[in-house]
Scaffold this active site. Sequence first.
Site, PDB file in Angstrom:
ATOM      1  N   GLY A  30      -1.714   9.619   3.109  1.00 41.02           N
ATOM      2  CA  GLY A  30      -1.734  10.618   2.040  1.00 41.02           C
ATOM      3  C   GLY A  30      -0.764  10.312   0.919  1.00 41.02           C
ATOM      4  N   HIS A  33      -2.242   7.504  -4.447  1.00 41.42           N
ATOM      5  CA  HIS A  33      -2.026   6.939  -5.784  1.00 41.42           C
ATOM      6  C   HIS A  33      -3.172   5.978  -6.083  1.00 41.42           C
ATOM      7  CE1 HIS A  33      -0.607   3.453  -3.560  1.00 41.42           C
ATOM      8  NE2 HIS A  33       0.346   4.182  -2.987  1.00 41.42           N
ATOM      9  N   GLU A  34      -3.069   5.317  -7.219  1.00 43.71           N
ATOM     10  CA  GLU A  34      -4.147   4.447  -7.677  1.00 43.71           C
ATOM     11  C   GLU A  34      -4.441   3.308  -6.675  1.00 43.71           C
ATOM     12  OE1 GLU A  34      -5.803   5.608 -10.217  1.00 43.71           O
ATOM     13  OE2 GLU A  34      -7.149   3.881 -10.363  1.00 43.71           O
ATOM     14  N   HIS A  36      -4.443   3.579  -3.355  1.00 42.09           N
ATOM     15  CA  HIS A  36      -5.378   4.153  -2.381  1.00 42.09           C
ATOM     16  C   HIS A  36      -6.764   4.325  -3.000  1.00 42.09           C
ATOM     17  CE1 HIS A  36      -1.423   6.033  -1.014  1.00 42.09           C
ATOM     18  NE2 HIS A  36      -1.816   5.398   0.069  1.00 42.09           N
ATOM     19  N   GLU A 147      -3.414  -5.126   0.812  1.00 43.10           N
ATOM     20  CA  GLU A 147      -2.618  -6.341   1.043  1.00 43.10           C
ATOM     21  C   GLU A 147      -1.134  -6.071   0.819  1.00 43.10           C
ATOM     22  OE1 GLU A 147      -4.170  -9.526  -1.306  1.00 43.10           O
ATOM     23  OE2 GLU A 147      -5.931  -9.795  -0.008  1.00 43.10           O
ATOM     24  N   GLN A 152       0.929  -5.693   8.274  1.00 44.63           N
ATOM     25  CA  GLN A 152       0.089  -4.674   8.927  1.00 44.63           C
ATOM     26  C   GLN A 152      -1.367  -5.145   9.008  1.00 44.63           C
ATOM     27  OE1 GLN A 152       0.346  -0.282   8.249  1.00 44.63           O
ATOM     28  NE2 GLN A 152      -1.307  -0.621   6.820  1.00 44.63           N
TER      29      GLN A 152
HETATM   30  N1  LIG Z   1      -0.319  -0.630  -4.239  1.00 46.55           N
HETATM   31  C1  LIG Z   1      -1.263  -0.713  -3.327  1.00 46.55           C
HETATM   32  N2  LIG Z   1      -2.315  -1.536  -3.528  1.00 46.55           N
HETATM   33  C2  LIG Z   1      -3.287  -1.647  -2.571  1.00 46.55           C
HETATM   34  N3  LIG Z   1      -3.278  -0.973  -1.412  1.00 46.55           N
HETATM   35  C3  LIG Z   1      -2.259  -0.154  -1.175  1.00 46.55           C
HETATM   36  C4  LIG Z   1      -1.202   0.030  -2.114  1.00 46.55           C
HETATM   37  N4  LIG Z   1      -0.329   0.918  -1.598  1.00 46.55           N
HETATM   38  C5  LIG Z   1      -0.800   1.273  -0.398  1.00 46.55           C
HETATM   39  N5  LIG Z   1      -1.959   0.627  -0.139  1.00 46.55           N
HETATM   40  C6  LIG Z   1      -2.739   0.702   1.093  1.00 46.55           C
HETATM   41  O1  LIG Z   1      -3.161   2.025   1.317  1.00 46.55           O
HETATM   42  C7  LIG Z   1      -3.259   2.237   2.721  1.00 46.55           C
HETATM   43  C8  LIG Z   1      -2.491   3.473   3.079  1.00 46.55           C
HETATM   44  O2  LIG Z   1      -1.125   3.233   2.822  1.00 46.55           O
HETATM   45  P1  LIG Z   1      -0.032   4.358   2.789  1.00 46.55           P
HETATM   46  O3  LIG Z   1      -0.694   5.680   2.851  1.00 46.55           O
HETATM   47  O4  LIG Z   1       1.051   4.052   3.738  1.00 46.55           O
HETATM   48  O5  LIG Z   1       0.504   4.245   1.293  1.00 46.55           O
HETATM   49  P2  LIG Z   1       1.731   3.518   0.732  1.00 46.55           P
HETATM   50  O6  LIG Z   1       1.754   3.731  -0.718  1.00 46.55           O
HETATM   51  O7  LIG Z   1       1.744   2.129   1.293  1.00 46.55           O
HETATM   52  O8  LIG Z   1       2.905   4.340   1.302  1.00 46.55           O
HETATM   53  P3  LIG Z   1       4.292   3.866   1.806  1.00 46.55           P
HETATM   54  O9  LIG Z   1       5.188   4.279   0.717  1.00 46.55           O
HETATM   55  O10 LIG Z   1       4.343   4.644   3.053  1.00 46.55           O
HETATM   56  O11 LIG Z   1       4.298   2.397   2.070  1.00 46.55           O
HETATM   57  C9  LIG Z   1      -2.705   0.989   3.404  1.00 46.55           C
HETATM   58  O12 LIG Z   1      -3.776   0.147   3.783  1.00 46.55           O
HETATM   59  C10 LIG Z   1      -1.897   0.364   2.299  1.00 46.55           C
HETATM   60  O13 LIG Z   1      -1.745  -1.033   2.435  1.00 46.55           O
HETATM   61  C1  LIG Z   2      -2.654   2.174   8.408  1.00 50.35           C
HETATM   62  C2  LIG Z   2      -1.888   3.483   8.447  1.00 50.35           C
HETATM   63  C3  LIG Z   2      -2.709   4.607   7.811  1.00 50.35           C
HETATM   64  C4  LIG Z   2      -1.670   3.852   9.921  1.00 50.35           C
HETATM   65  O1  LIG Z   2      -0.953   5.031  10.040  1.00 50.35           O
HETATM   66  C5  LIG Z   2      -0.518   3.356   7.746  1.00 50.35           C
HETATM   67  O2  LIG Z   2       0.277   2.423   8.388  1.00 50.35           O
HETATM   68  C6  LIG Z   2      -0.637   3.082   6.284  1.00 50.35           C
HETATM   69  O3  LIG Z   2      -0.862   4.047   5.561  1.00 50.35           O
HETATM   70  O4  LIG Z   2      -0.515   1.918   5.844  1.00 50.35           O
HETATM   71  N1  BAL Z   3       2.112   1.715   4.448  1.00 53.17           N
HETATM   72  C1  BAL Z   3       2.915   1.483   5.623  1.00 53.17           C
HETATM   73  C2  BAL Z   3       3.159   2.697   6.404  1.00 53.17           C
HETATM   74  C3  BAL Z   3       4.597   2.882   6.782  1.00 53.17           C
HETATM   75  O1  BAL Z   3       5.472   2.404   6.055  1.00 53.17           O
HETATM   76  O2  BAL Z   3       4.894   3.510   7.786  1.00 53.17           O
END
Ligand SMILES: Nc1ncnc2c1ncn2[C@@H]1O[C@H](COP(=O)(O)OP(=O)(O)OP(=O)(O)O)[C@@H](O)[C@H]1O
Ligand SMILES: CC(C)(CO)[C@@H](O)C(=O)[O-]
Ligand code: BAL
Length: 287
Positions: A30, A33-34, A36, A147, A152
């Site tokens: 959750g 952002h862009e 996701h 990526e 992960q």
């Molecule tokens: N900038 C990004 N570009 C592409 N994919 C992303 C990006 N940020 C997050 N994702 C992907 O979105 C999915 C959900 O990630 P998550 O909800 O943890 O968001 P996050 O922005 O990575 O948050 P965190 O701050 O917890 O790392 C994961 O597969 C993550 O790799």
């Molecule tokens: C893949 C995932 C949703 C598992 O909780 C988390 O690690 C994330 O947001 O990257």
């Molecule tokens: N996007 C990775 C999730 C975590 O940092 O727990």
Amino acid sequence: MQTVHSLDPLRSAVAELRKTGTLALVPTMGALHEGHLTLVREARARAAHVAVSIFVNPLQFGAGEDLDAYPRQLERDSALLEAEGVDLIWAPTVDAMYPQGFATNISVTGVSEGLCGAARPGHFDGVATVVCKLFHQVLPDIALFGEKDWQQLAVIRRMARDLDLTRPCADDIIGVPTVREADGLAMSSRNAYLTPEQRAQAVALPAAMKTAIAAIEAGEPVNDALATLEAALLAGGFAAIDYAQLRDAENLTPLDRPAARPMRLLVAARIGKARLIDNMAVTPRTC
Ligand SMILES: Nc1ncnc2c1ncn2[C@@H]1O[C@H](COP(=O)(O)OP(=O)(O)OP(=O)(O)O)[C@@H](O)[C@H]1O
Ligand SMILES: CC(C)(CO)[C@@H](O)C(=O)[O-]
Ligand code: BAL
């Protein structure tokens, strides 16, 4: 768009969607952002239906980490996903995901070791366990991951191969390139922890990584390029560096000199209340 919080309605919704075409899953925590939303658009291009899971997974947070502080914004996230044409939001409660007595752990060795695996002990067990459950709950044909979380992605692909997951099998796990802000910082929910001053300083991370990659590709010793990168981050306002390493892009073997195979520079560093991660490709030398 339907939003469900427990398993029975999830199973009914999934069965309905699967009657009329393929289903893609985008797992998230959750605070969308862009980055996701790019995963969601890619999912829509590849499958008839899209499900997004939103679950801040307690199993992947260690003691003292930001489980409680992690932003939770289901209403805002729902509006964004509705506008993207998402069919289903799976937002389980912690009890629905981990009922009383839950006692199973999925642990992927090898690719989960070092990097974030060392800095966050148990983190990838938590990720693998919840993603395996999500796959069984949603029964997607494909699943999409960013990526930005390179290690992960490697852990999840390894798990899919090792557990003979047929759908999504390792080849159905789609990695989507990192989406960046205009100044190069990788988008991340945790960027919200930064003050305006720290946000301005955070651009040192992608900038120093690009400089290090150019140096490595030009033949500078890897350790020298990494030492320069670390010094630039500390001078630029970062408080600590968890790791800055050159690795084989696929099997994540540590490299102290450039290899003939695709490589990746991976960095995690702390600034203010945020721990930021990033990774970029390093091109193999041709001679
Ligand atoms: N900038 C990004 N570009 C592409 N994919 C992303 C990006 N940020 C997050 N994702 C992907 O979105 C999915 C959900 O990630 P998550 O909800 O943890 O968001 P996050 O922005 O990575 O948050 P965190 O701050 O917890 O790392 C994961 O597969 C993550 O790799
Ligand atoms: C893949 C995932 C949703 C598992 O909780 C988390 O690690 C994330 O947001 O990257
Ligand atoms: N996007 C990775 C999730 C975590 O940092 O727990």
